[in-house]
Design a protein around this motif. Structure first.
Motif, PDB file in Angstrom:
ATOM      1  N   ASP A   1      46.288 -17.195  -9.593  1.00 22.65           N
ATOM      2  CA  ASP A   1      47.496 -16.385  -9.775  1.00 22.65           C
ATOM      3  C   ASP A   1      47.947 -15.768  -8.456  1.00 22.65           C
ATOM      4  OD1 ASP A   1      49.451 -14.926 -11.561  1.00 22.65           O
ATOM      5  OD2 ASP A   1      48.391 -13.213 -10.718  1.00 22.65           O
ATOM      6  N   LEU A   2      46.991 -15.271  -7.669  1.00 21.22           N
ATOM      7  CA  LEU A   2      47.350 -14.660  -6.392  1.00 21.22           C
ATOM      8  C   LEU A   2      47.866 -15.703  -5.405  1.00 21.22           C
ATOM      9  CD1 LEU A   2      44.491 -12.044  -5.952  1.00 21.22           C
ATOM     10  CD2 LEU A   2      46.914 -11.588  -6.310  1.00 21.22           C
ATOM     11  N   ALA A   3      47.321 -16.908  -5.436  1.00 23.60           N
ATOM     12  CA  ALA A   3      47.818 -17.966  -4.550  1.00 23.60           C
ATOM     13  C   ALA A   3      49.266 -18.309  -4.879  1.00 23.60           C
ATOM     14  CB  ALA A   3      46.930 -19.207  -4.666  1.00 23.60           C
ATOM     15  N   ARG A   4      49.600 -18.337  -6.159  1.00 25.70           N
ATOM     16  CA  ARG A   4      50.989 -18.604  -6.546  1.00 25.70           C
ATOM     17  C   ARG A   4      51.910 -17.480  -6.101  1.00 25.70           C
ATOM     18  NH1 ARG A   4      49.266 -20.451 -12.632  1.00 25.70           N
ATOM     19  NH2 ARG A   4      48.637 -22.598 -12.143  1.00 25.70           N
ATOM     20  N   ARG A   5      51.446 -16.242  -6.286  1.00 23.38           N
ATOM     21  CA  ARG A   5      52.246 -15.101  -5.814  1.00 23.38           C
ATOM     22  C   ARG A   5      52.419 -15.157  -4.307  1.00 23.38           C
ATOM     23  NH1 ARG A   5      50.022  -9.476  -7.143  1.00 23.38           N
ATOM     24  NH2 ARG A   5      51.689  -9.015  -5.665  1.00 23.38           N
ATOM     25  N   PHE A   6      51.359 -15.516  -3.601  1.00 19.84           N
ATOM     26  CA  PHE A   6      51.416 -15.596  -2.142  1.00 19.84           C
ATOM     27  C   PHE A   6      52.483 -16.587  -1.698  1.00 19.84           C
ATOM     28  CE2 PHE A   6      49.864 -18.100   1.538  1.00 19.84           C
ATOM     29  CZ  PHE A   6      49.982 -17.136   2.522  1.00 19.84           C
ATOM     30  N   GLU A   7      52.519 -17.735  -2.346  1.00 17.43           N
ATOM     31  CA  GLU A   7      53.497 -18.761  -1.966  1.00 17.43           C
ATOM     32  C   GLU A   7      54.922 -18.287  -2.183  1.00 17.43           C
ATOM     33  OE1 GLU A   7      50.884 -22.846  -2.720  1.00 17.43           O
ATOM     34  OE2 GLU A   7      52.024 -21.963  -4.380  1.00 17.43           O
ATOM     35  N   SER A   8      55.164 -17.517  -3.238  1.00 16.30           N
ATOM     36  CA  SER A   8      56.522 -17.053  -3.509  1.00 16.30           C
ATOM     37  C   SER A   8      56.901 -15.843  -2.654  1.00 16.30           C
ATOM     38  CB  SER A   8      56.677 -16.702  -4.998  1.00 16.30           C
ATOM     39  OG  SER A   8      55.832 -15.632  -5.357  1.00 16.30           O
ATOM     40  N   GLU A   9      55.942 -14.946  -2.422  1.00 16.05           N
ATOM     41  CA  GLU A   9      56.262 -13.715  -1.703  1.00 16.05           C
ATOM     42  C   GLU A   9      56.255 -13.893  -0.191  1.00 16.05           C
ATOM     43  OE1 GLU A   9      54.250 -10.233  -3.035  1.00 16.05           O
ATOM     44  OE2 GLU A   9      54.335 -10.824  -5.144  1.00 16.05           O
ATOM     45  N   ALA A  10      55.519 -14.873   0.308  1.00 13.39           N
ATOM     46  CA  ALA A  10      55.486 -15.093   1.754  1.00 13.39           C
ATOM     47  C   ALA A  10      56.865 -15.446   2.276  1.00 13.39           C
ATOM     48  CB  ALA A  10      54.488 -16.196   2.096  1.00 13.39           C
ATOM     49  N   GLY A  11      57.604 -16.266   1.524  1.00  8.43           N
ATOM     50  CA  GLY A  11      58.953 -16.620   1.958  1.00  8.43           C
ATOM     51  C   GLY A  11      59.845 -15.414   2.083  1.00  8.43           C
ATOM     52  N   ARG A  12      59.734 -14.488   1.130  1.00  5.15           N
ATOM     53  CA  ARG A  12      60.555 -13.277   1.194  1.00  5.15           C
ATOM     54  C   ARG A  12      60.165 -12.400   2.375  1.00  5.15           C
ATOM     55  NH1 ARG A  12      60.114 -13.787  -4.516  1.00  5.15           N
ATOM     56  NH2 ARG A  12      58.303 -12.410  -4.647  1.00  5.15           N
ATOM     57  N   ALA A  13      58.900 -12.514   2.813  1.00  2.00           N
ATOM     58  CA  ALA A  13      58.452 -11.740   3.975  1.00  2.00           C
ATOM     59  C   ALA A  13      58.757 -12.436   5.292  1.00  2.00           C
ATOM     60  CB  ALA A  13      56.958 -11.466   3.872  1.00  2.00           C
ATOM     61  N   GLY A  14      59.287 -13.671   5.220  1.00  4.47           N
ATOM     62  CA  GLY A  14      59.666 -14.386   6.428  1.00  4.47           C
ATOM     63  C   GLY A  14      58.538 -15.129   7.101  1.00  4.47           C
ATOM     64  N   VAL A  15      57.479 -15.485   6.335  1.00  3.04           N
ATOM     65  CA  VAL A  15      56.373 -16.229   6.928  1.00  3.04           C
ATOM     66  C   VAL A  15      56.172 -17.542   6.174  1.00  3.04           C
ATOM     67  CG1 VAL A  15      55.223 -14.085   7.625  1.00  3.04           C
ATOM     68  CG2 VAL A  15      54.548 -15.207   5.506  1.00  3.04           C
ATOM     69  N   ARG A  16      55.608 -18.507   6.859  1.00  3.42           N
ATOM     70  CA  ARG A  16      55.274 -19.787   6.246  1.00  3.42           C
ATOM     71  C   ARG A  16      53.943 -19.666   5.514  1.00  3.42           C
ATOM     72  NH1 ARG A  16      52.980 -24.867   9.552  1.00  3.42           N
ATOM     73  NH2 ARG A  16      53.025 -26.475   7.917  1.00  3.42           N
ATOM     74  N   ALA A  17      53.896 -20.111   4.262  1.00  6.19           N
ATOM     75  CA  ALA A  17      52.696 -19.998   3.445  1.00  6.19           C
ATOM     76  C   ALA A  17      51.958 -21.321   3.388  1.00  6.19           C
ATOM     77  CB  ALA A  17      53.063 -19.545   2.038  1.00  6.19           C
ATOM     78  N   LEU A  18      50.655 -21.287   3.662  1.00  6.96           N
ATOM     79  CA  LEU A  18      49.788 -22.458   3.571  1.00  6.96           C
ATOM     80  C   LEU A  18      48.627 -22.129   2.644  1.00  6.96           C
ATOM     81  CD1 LEU A  18      49.631 -23.205   7.398  1.00  6.96           C
ATOM     82  CD2 LEU A  18      50.988 -24.464   5.716  1.00  6.96           C
ATOM     83  N   THR A  19      48.261 -23.047   1.767  1.00  3.17           N
ATOM     84  CA  THR A  19      47.128 -22.818   0.873  1.00  3.17           C
ATOM     85  C   THR A  19      46.209 -24.031   0.877  1.00  3.17           C
ATOM     86  OG1 THR A  19      48.311 -23.661  -1.071  1.00  3.17           O
ATOM     87  CG2 THR A  19      48.437 -21.291  -0.655  1.00  3.17           C
ATOM     88  N   GLU A  20      44.932 -23.766   0.693  1.00  5.63           N
ATOM     89  CA  GLU A  20      43.922 -24.791   0.521  1.00  5.63           C
ATOM     90  C   GLU A  20      42.951 -24.302  -0.554  1.00  5.63           C
ATOM     91  OE1 GLU A  20      43.449 -27.799   1.693  1.00  5.63           O
ATOM     92  OE2 GLU A  20      45.010 -27.884   3.236  1.00  5.63           O
ATOM     93  N   THR A  21      42.302 -25.249  -1.226  1.00  5.95           N
ATOM     94  CA  THR A  21      41.365 -24.901  -2.282  1.00  5.95           C
ATOM     95  C   THR A  21      39.935 -25.231  -1.884  1.00  5.95           C
ATOM     96  OG1 THR A  21      41.586 -27.056  -3.366  1.00  5.95           O
ATOM     97  CG2 THR A  21      43.095 -25.304  -4.073  1.00  5.95           C
ATOM     98  N   SER A  22      39.012 -24.469  -2.467  1.00  2.08           N
ATOM     99  CA  SER A  22      37.583 -24.736  -2.320  1.00  2.08           C
ATOM    100  C   SER A  22      36.885 -24.137  -3.533  1.00  2.08           C
ATOM    101  CB  SER A  22      37.027 -24.113  -1.038  1.00  2.08           C
ATOM    102  OG  SER A  22      35.612 -24.235  -0.998  1.00  2.08           O
TER     103      SER A  22
END
Length: 297
Positions: free
Chosen positions: A159-180
């Motif tokens: 859930d936090l990774a999904r929020r990060f992807e949506s909110e990072a754009g509003r903050a003006g940063v590029r969002a990258l995610t990886e899983t482990s």
């Protein structure tokens, strides 16, 4: 058996006829901090605190015993605890806290209408401080690319990774995610984030993040990558920025709300509110090194 917290007062003995019962799950340092804040605000020793495991049958049985004492007020701390209480208890006044999203617990129904909720329930929603971490991080570090490593088997982390992807754009940063999904692949996941251009690694306040936090913080201490952490527990040495919920203050806020109910206000008439009191710390040494000023001789 119910977990015993000597400092916070969590007990496993037979429940007394306490007018106030705190029912929490799972046991954690953040829960203990909130209980300490709650007790400090209420300023009464007449509080029974019971903690149960997140999974298994014990929580339901312990809740049954709690309800049999017919407390004046049931203070519910943690999403697992609220998931147990909401469908079972419809009469005793309930105040909840340490819940990021109460709208899937059956205690409340629609975030657009926080005034509409289960009649005997009110409380405080406290989502993870992701937006605040991004805002403070961009202010300190600039609009760099941010990366998040998350465990796909941890629902909170997903859930936090999904929020990060949506909110990072509003903050003006590029969002990258990886899983482990385990310690054996955490290092590879972190390496992939850096290879893809992540200049900042964000540690979200998810249970699984504690597993790989030492690896990330070590990279931060070695100046391999900038680290921003929202983990409230353990050391955050190695993070250039720490933005976490202040659970003691949140416990005080829960205490204020509990006092309103104890004074006679009906939970039905009190809308659910969102509160995210923060603790923010900057590692000035790391910040200076990353800024390049003064230049290293």
């Amino acid at each position: 058996m119910a977990l015993a917290l000597a400092l916070a007062g969590c007990g496993r003995d037979s429940l007394s006829k306490s007018p106030i019962v705190v029912f929490g799950s799972p046991d954690s340092p953040r829960l203990r901090q909130a209980v300490a804040g709650f007790k400090a605000r209420l300023q009464t020793g007449d509080v029974e605190v019971v903690c149960v495991p997140e999974f298994g049958p014990e929580g339901r049985e312990t809740l049954r015993r709690v309800r049999q004492t017919n407390p004046r007020l049931l203070v519910v701390l943690g999403t697992p605890a609220l998931l147990l209480v909401a469908p079972m208890e419809k009469q005793i006044p309930v105040v909840f806290g340490l819940v990021a999203n109460p709208y899937f617990t059956r205690a409340a129904y629609d975030p657009a209408h926080p005034e509409i909720h289960q009649e005997n329930v009110t409380g405080i929603a406290s989502p993870a401080p992701l937006s605040a971490a991004l805002q403070h991080g961009v202010s300190l570090l600039g609009p760099l690319s941010w990366g998040v490593l998350y465990d796909p088997t941890d629902g909170v982390a997903v859930d936090l990774a999904r929020r990060f992807e949506s909110e990072a754009g509003r903050a003006g940063v590029r969002a990258l995610t990886e899983t482990s999904a385990g310690a054996a692949t955490d290092g590879d996941g972190l390496a992939r984030l850096r290879q893809r251009g992540a200049k900042v690694i964000y540690l979200p306040p998810a249970p699984s993040a504690a597993r790989y936090a030492p690896l990330v913080l070590d990279a931060g201490r070695q100046m391999q990558v900038r680290v921003v952490s929202s983990l409230p527990e353990e050391s955050h040495k190695g993070a250039v920025l720490w933005v976490a919920l202040d659970y003691h203050k949140l416990g005080e806020d829960i205490g204020d709300l509990a006092q309103r109910v104890l004074a006679g206000e009906r939970p039905q008439s009190i809308p659910i509110v969102e509160k995210t009191p923060l603790q923010v710390e900057v590692d000035e040494t790391l910040a200076r090194k990353w800024s390049g000023y003064p230049p290293v001789k």
